[in-house]
Design an enzyme around this catalytic site. Structure first.
Site, PDB file in Angstrom:
ATOM      1  N   GLU A  28      27.278 -31.390 -36.106  1.00  0.00           N
ATOM      2  CA  GLU A  28      28.342 -32.206 -36.697  1.00  0.00           C
ATOM      3  C   GLU A  28      27.716 -33.568 -36.969  1.00  0.00           C
ATOM      4  OE1 GLU A  28      31.867 -31.558 -37.020  1.00  0.00           O
ATOM      5  OE2 GLU A  28      31.490 -29.419 -36.731  1.00  0.00           O
TER       6      GLU A  28
ATOM      7  N   CYS B 159      33.266 -40.770 -37.670  1.00  0.00           N
ATOM      8  CA  CYS B 159      32.429 -40.039 -38.632  1.00  0.00           C
ATOM      9  C   CYS B 159      33.183 -39.669 -39.904  1.00  0.00           C
ATOM     10  CB  CYS B 159      31.849 -38.789 -37.998  1.00  0.00           C
ATOM     11  SG  CYS B 159      33.076 -37.752 -37.214  1.00  0.00           S
TER      12      CYS B 159
END
Lengths: 453, 468
Positions: free
Chosen positions: B209, B243
């Site tokens: 990720e 993010c």
């Protein structure tokens, strides 16, 4: 090499233009592949015969049939696989659109293997095309006739820019692996699997690795030995043992070892006659290097049956080894040849422990009339896939994923799993620009009371 | 190899099979919920200390979201664990074909510092649900949270199957030398490469990720007030250290003029006239990150904010106008409370701009015209997409969360977590009887046998008529 850059550049530019995305285009390409397989059946069978001495029947049932089935299944299901998938919403998103969109990854690389050189390129290619990608195809140079044929045929039937074929050996493959792909599907051995994944890591490219290992075959005392041994013989010696999911070795109680040997011997006679070498249905080892490798595994072993070899024709007779020591060379590496070692174990516990102390295999087989025992073997071991009371067959069920675990690989394909492997599942949430009042709850200055709603 | 003993201990526990039962996995998952409940205050304190996180933000992003995942998992675990039976061909009709979900073994979860609880806990939920043993490696950058997790979490879980390992880059490198059966990494693309390269040596599958610059396109037809509020919320949450935060805006010069006052108002509504005094606005995690962000302030012109306070690692909610693609703020993922606006002429230019860069974790598009939103969606590629809002697509447990290309590979959340940490094993159980049915496949081969094989194992087109 300049040529690789050009091929990649063209594939990527064409993908970016959107040509491969419409469903109609993808189905048209798949139909063209279907035509290719039907129109060029003779040529394909000839190439397989030249590469592996595969007879027509074997070549058709092992390679062509599977490809045709995959094409039909994929063309049928593609509209439903590719459709956006709505998902369950919560209170906050009740008025929104929330769904998963299946999108192509981009330019993918399919690296084939030499043992089933046609299907191992075609089946991944079908899934990659279905998912809307551009595909660079790299067939194995070891099965050079099939590689040449694919290099000639694919551009005749498919879009030349989107689906180039790259031939060559290690230097060409190494060069190819320096390029940036959006997925790599590699079929081959564990050592090269590591190399492929390391190369992929530089570009953060996801990989599907279809590798190998030693697929164990446990035979319980309580089973119909004649049937079990016939099925095992079929799966072990097809393609001269050069099958990633062949039963690699047998585990059984010492008391039935003799009967197992007798039954396999009898089946071999039934299948290939008295003189195996002259049977049109028995294949050959692919080349001298592998011939010598497999032959060396026989050193120091108790040969209960077979053992004859002929280097000139890369012939190795169907061979059975008994009382094999777990430490011997034949028990170290994947055999990938017509040599079947039998290792005796005193109990099911010992068999399970034996299997679990080794790398996770691609396939696992167990023969028994006892359903409880089968359940135990399944739940106490791990493998890519498995079949109980037969061999190989789990790989032909269209709705089962086909792939390894641990050293036998990662990821899976076949049917819908191919489509998913070569697709990106994009989460999509479309909200309304109005209804701001609902959002007020989340904005600062936040209050703790709001949290407990 | 300092961690070899730990890894082999966990592997032995996994091989013992104690994690197999649903009951066992449920007790471990419920223990995680107890951890979140019992230690709520400690979590609030630790994240406040590490990141200046407002209690509201911590409750929402670190506790509430985790509990949702826990409940979703506990509610569905028995269904997810069941064998999935599949269709068979005519030849195999009397057999049983199914997909079995199996744990991989020993899983390593490496978590980052920005959501230091959520980003190890949510993967951990999936790994436990799937029956794996887990080593958790929290980030050393969020120090207080790292200490909390290392000291307290092991007490809630079975020590034979779960462990927390602390340390910096060197320790992580040593850890990665061991063989894991799955590695789940959240962090930056360069480190993602390092993790995947280490994983390749052992043929360990990974989920990465990562991140990137998440573009946010604002069309000329939109409700400017609402857009400004939603974008500001997404950008400045956790002081921009998210993010999936909107990294930069793309809009026309006219829209930029309309957005600036609206953004100013939103920021004022949220954080007051002096955000440094607001209890709801966070701080930058470290001096290194602070200095990195400070250097980006020279891009374009500061239209809103721009104030900094090094002692507090405070950077005001900042909007930079007229930023050029060549400016520093457009060269790296910002990961801070700075929102550059890049002016483009129209939607097509915005789409080309997005497509000429690495594929991001998320793409945002704002418009009252649904066609515009859909155009941006269809003509671009990204991990996920959210139209007319920010961040919200990751709060639905039914949507997968993951990147593509440089922003990552694999996905999780909800059932996708369970699937990520499970090996799907294709299983076929046959009977020993009916052996004559197998006869056509055995040598010696004949044309007739072959016809039987074709007939019984083909998959026909629905509108074909087959006469056997």
């Amino acid at each position: 090499m300049e040529r690789t850059q050009q091929i990649m550049g063209r594939a990527r530019a064409t993908f970016n233009s959107g040509r491969s995305r419409p469903l109609e285009f993808r189905i048209q390409q798949l139909k063209a592949l279907e035509r290719m397989v039907q129109e060029k059946e003779k040529e394909i069978l000839a190439a397989l015969k030249a590469d592996l001495n595969k007879c027509g029947h074997n070549a058709y049932s092992q390679e062509i049939l599977g490809v045709l089935r995959e094409l039909i299944l994929t063309m049928e299901k593609l509209p439903s696989w590719a459709a956006p998938q709505p998902v369950k919403k919560d209170l906050l998103s009740i008025r929104d659109e929330a769904y998963i969109s299946y999108e192509p990854l981009g330019v993918v690389l399919v690296i084939g293997a030499w043992n089933y050189p046609f299907v191992l390129v075609m089946q991944p290619l079908i899934g990659a095309i279905a998912a809307g990608n551009a595909v660079v195809v790299k067939p194995s140079e070891v099965s050079e006739n099939t590689a040449q044929l694919l290099a000639e045929l694919l551009p005749q039937y498919l879009d030349k820019d989107l689906y180039p074929v790259v031939t060559g050996g290690v230097p060409e493959t190494t060069e190819l692996l320096t390029q940036r792909f959006d997925h790599i599907l590699y079929t081959g051995n564990t050592a090269v699997g590591r190399i492929v994944m390391s190369a992929a890591a530089k570009h953060l490219t996801p990989v599907t690795l279809e590798l190998g290992g030693k697929s164990p075959c446990y035979i319980d005392k309580d089973c119909d030995l004649a049937v079990a041994c016939r099925r095992i013989t079929w799966g072990k010696y097809m393609n001269c043992g050069q099958t990633c999911i062949a039963p690699d070795y047998i585990l059984c109680d010492p008391s039935i070892q003799g009967k197992v040997v007798e039954n396999i011997k009898a089946t071999l006679k039934e299948f290939y006659g008295e003189d195996v070498k002259s049977s049109p249905d028995y294949e050959r080892i692919v080349n001298k290097r592998h011939f010598r490798r497999v032959k060396s595994l026989l050193e120091g072993q108790k040969i209960a049956h077979g053992g004859e070899t002929d280097e000139a024709s890369c012939f190795i007779a169907p061979t059975i080894l008994t009382d094999v020591s777990p430490e011997s060379k034949v028990m170290e590496e994947e055999i990938f040849g017509p040599v079947l070692p039998i290792v005796t174990v005193q109990s099911l516990d010992e068999a399970i422990e034996f299997i679990n102390h080794r790398e996770k295999p691609l396939a696992l087989y167990v023969f028994s009339n006892n359903k409880q025992l089968i359940r135990r073997v399944i739940s106490e071991t791990s493998s890519g896939g498995m079949t109980a009371n037969d061999v190989i067959m789990h790989s032909v069920v269209p709705d089962l994923p086909f792939g390894g675990v641990g050293h036998s690989g990662m990821g899976a394909y076949h049917g819908k799993f191919s489509f998913e492997t070569f697709s990106h599942r994009r989460a999509c949430l479309i909200k309304d620009l109005k209804l701001e009042v609902v959002n007020k709850l989340r904005y600062p200055p936040g209050s703790m009371e709001v949290m407990h709603l | 190899n300092p961690f070899a003993g730990l890894v082999s201990h966990l592997r032995a526990s996994w091989l013992s099979g104690k994690m197999q039962s649903m009951e066992y996995r449920v007790t471990q998952l419920e223990a995680l919920e107890h951890f979140l409940d019992d230690k709520k205050q400690e979590i609030l304190d630790a994240t406040a200390s590490d990141l200046g996180k407002a209690p509201f933000e911590t409750e929402l992003s670190e506790i509430f979201l985790c509990k949702n995942e826990l409940h979703e998992t506990l509610n569905n675990l028995s269904r997810w664990m069941k064998d999935e039976h599949v269709d068979r061909t005519l030849a195999l009709q009397l057999d049983s074909a199914f997909i079995r979900k199996e744990p991989y073994g020993v899983v390593l979860i490496i978590a980052p510092w920005n959501y230091p609880i959520q980003l190890f806990l949510v993967p951990l939920i999936g790994a436990i649900a799937a029956g794996n043993c887990v080593i958790v490696k929290p980030s050393e950058v969020s120090k207080k949270t790292e200490r909390l997790v290392a000291e307290v979490l092991p007490g809630y879980l079975d020590k034979d199957c779960f462990a927390v390992v602390t340390g910096g880059m060197q320790d992580t490198t040593r850890l990665l030398e061991n063989k894991f059966d799955y590695i789940f990494f959240t962090g930056s693309p360069p480190v993602g490469r390092i993790v995947m390269t280490a994983a390749a040596k052992h043929l360990t599958p990974v989920t990465l990720e990562l991140g990137g610059k998440n573009p946010c396109y604002v069309s000329d037809t939109c409700d400017v007030t609402n857009v400004a509020r939603r974008v500001a919320w997404g950008r400045f949450f956790n002081a921009g250290q998210t993010c999936i935060a909107p990294d930069y805006l793309l809009c026309t010069v006219e829209m930029q003029e309309k957005l600036l006052p609206a953004l100013r108002k939103a920021i004022d509504d949220f954080y007051g006239p002096n955000p440094q005094e607001s209890p709801d606005f966070g701080r930058i995690v470290s001096d290194k990150q602070f200095r990195r962000l400070q250097a980006l302030l020279g891009s374009g012109r500061v239209a809103i904010g721009g104030q900094t306070d090094e002692a507090e690692r405070y950077i005001a909610p900042t909007v930079l106008a007229d930023v050029l693609p060549s400016d520093p703020a457009m060269q790296e993922e910002i990961f801070g409370p700075i929102l550059p606006i890049v002016v483009i002429a129209n939607m097509d230019e915005a789409i080309d701009f997005i497509n000429s860069r690495e594929r991001p974790l998320t793409i945002y598009a704002f418009s009252s015209n649904n066609k515009v939103v859909n155009q941006v969606l269809e003509r671009t590629s990204s991990g996920g997409f959210c139209g007319n809002d920010t961040l919200m697509h990751v709060t639905l447990t039914s949507l997968p969360f993951g990147g593509i290309g440089n922003s990552g590979l694999g996905m999780y959340h909800g059932k996708f977590s369970f699937d990520t940490f499970s090996h799907r094993r294709g299983c076929l159980k046959r009977g020993m009887g009916r052996e004559p049915l197998n006869a056509p496949r055995y040598p010696p081969y004949s044309q007739q046998n072959f016809r039987v094989i074709r007939a019984t194992s083909r998959v026909t087109r629905k509108n074909d008529c087959t006469l056997l």
